[in-house]
Structures are given as structure tokens and as C-alpha cells.
Design a protein around this motif. Sequence first.
Motif, mmCIF file in Angstrom:
data_model
loop_
_atom_site.group_PDB
_atom_site.id
_atom_site.type_symbol
_atom_site.label_atom_id
_atom_site.label_comp_id
_atom_site.label_asym_id
_atom_site.label_seq_id
_atom_site.Cartn_x
_atom_site.Cartn_y
_atom_site.Cartn_z
ATOM 1 N N GLU A 298 -3.838 11.858 1.588
ATOM 2 C CA GLU A 298 -4.130 10.957 2.715
ATOM 3 C C GLU A 298 -3.166 11.218 3.862
ATOM 4 N N ARG A 299 -1.889 11.420 3.535
ATOM 5 C CA ARG A 299 -0.910 11.721 4.596
ATOM 6 C C ARG A 299 -1.264 13.012 5.315
ATOM 7 N N ASP A 300 -1.669 14.018 4.558
ATOM 8 C CA ASP A 300 -2.055 15.287 5.177
ATOM 9 C C ASP A 300 -3.247 15.102 6.111
ATOM 10 N N LEU A 301 -4.235 14.309 5.677
ATOM 11 C CA LEU A 301 -5.395 14.046 6.528
ATOM 12 C C LEU A 301 -4.997 13.307 7.801
ATOM 13 N N ILE A 302 -4.130 12.325 7.653
ATOM 14 C CA ILE A 302 -3.682 11.544 8.806
ATOM 15 C C ILE A 302 -2.967 12.442 9.808
ATOM 16 N N ILE A 303 -2.124 13.314 9.299
ATOM 17 C CA ILE A 303 -1.394 14.228 10.180
ATOM 18 C C ILE A 303 -2.367 15.152 10.902
ATOM 19 N N GLU A 304 -3.372 15.651 10.183
ATOM 20 C CA GLU A 304 -4.368 16.517 10.818
ATOM 21 C C GLU A 304 -5.098 15.782 11.939
ATOM 22 N N MET B 210 0.845 -1.193 0.000
ATOM 23 C CA MET B 210 0.000 0.000 0.000
ATOM 24 C C MET B 210 0.880 1.242 0.000
ATOM 25 N N ALA B 211 0.307 2.336 -0.453
ATOM 26 C CA ALA B 211 0.983 3.628 -0.382
ATOM 27 C C ALA B 211 -0.067 4.692 -0.079
ATOM 28 N N PHE B 212 0.286 5.624 0.778
ATOM 29 C CA PHE B 212 -0.619 6.723 1.094
ATOM 30 C C PHE B 212 -0.344 7.878 0.145
ATOM 31 N N SER B 213 -1.389 8.457 -0.406
ATOM 32 C CA SER B 213 -1.220 9.633 -1.257
ATOM 33 C C SER B 213 -0.849 10.818 -0.367
ATOM 34 N N SER B 214 -0.378 11.886 -0.973
ATOM 35 C CA SER B 214 -0.012 13.062 -0.177
ATOM 36 C C SER B 214 -1.244 13.624 0.525
#
Length: 94
Positions: free
Chosen positions: A62-68, A56-60
Motif C-alpha cells: 500500500e505504501r508503494d502504491l501511495i508513493i507511486e 491503522m497500518a499501511f502494508s508495504s
Amino acid sequence: MDPQDLLNNPQLQNISPEKLELLMKLAQSTSPAASSPKDMAASLKNASEQASKEGMAFSSGERDLIIEVLKQNLPPQERQKVDMMMQMMKGMRR
């Protein structure tokens, strides 16, 4: 972080079930005391490595949402540190 926060967060409703499950595992394994930007970065790195192992890979986005989502439980001063760190990282990618 309480794993239920992930399930109940409307921002994460469009992430695939496999990715959400990986994030749930991350949330369960992260100590509530480990809520500094450094600990958060290490947790994200571990999640990213685990996702890669599982294909799997997280899109940028998705990463931004996860960080938020992860930042929600941080004190304001720690949130600012995370924001500064993220700006530095984005600047390095250019």
C-alpha cells in the motif's frame, strides 16, 4: 494533489475506505507547491502517524502504491530523487 486523483486512481481501488479517507485528507492538506521529495516524505510520515493513532497500518504494498500515486505529479527529476530515496530506505530495512 487533487483528492479526486486518489478516488479515480485504479491502483488505489483495493485500499480500505478508512485508509482512502485518510489519504484524501492528506491530499487536501498538501499544498500543490509542496511537491518536492522532502515534502512528500513529510506528508507520508504524517499520514502514517495519523493512521497509527487511528489503529491503522499501511502494508508495504500500500505504501508503494501511495508513493507511486504521489509521484505522478512530480517532474521527472524529482521522481528520480524519490526513487533514489526509496531505494536507500529499502536498503536500510534489510
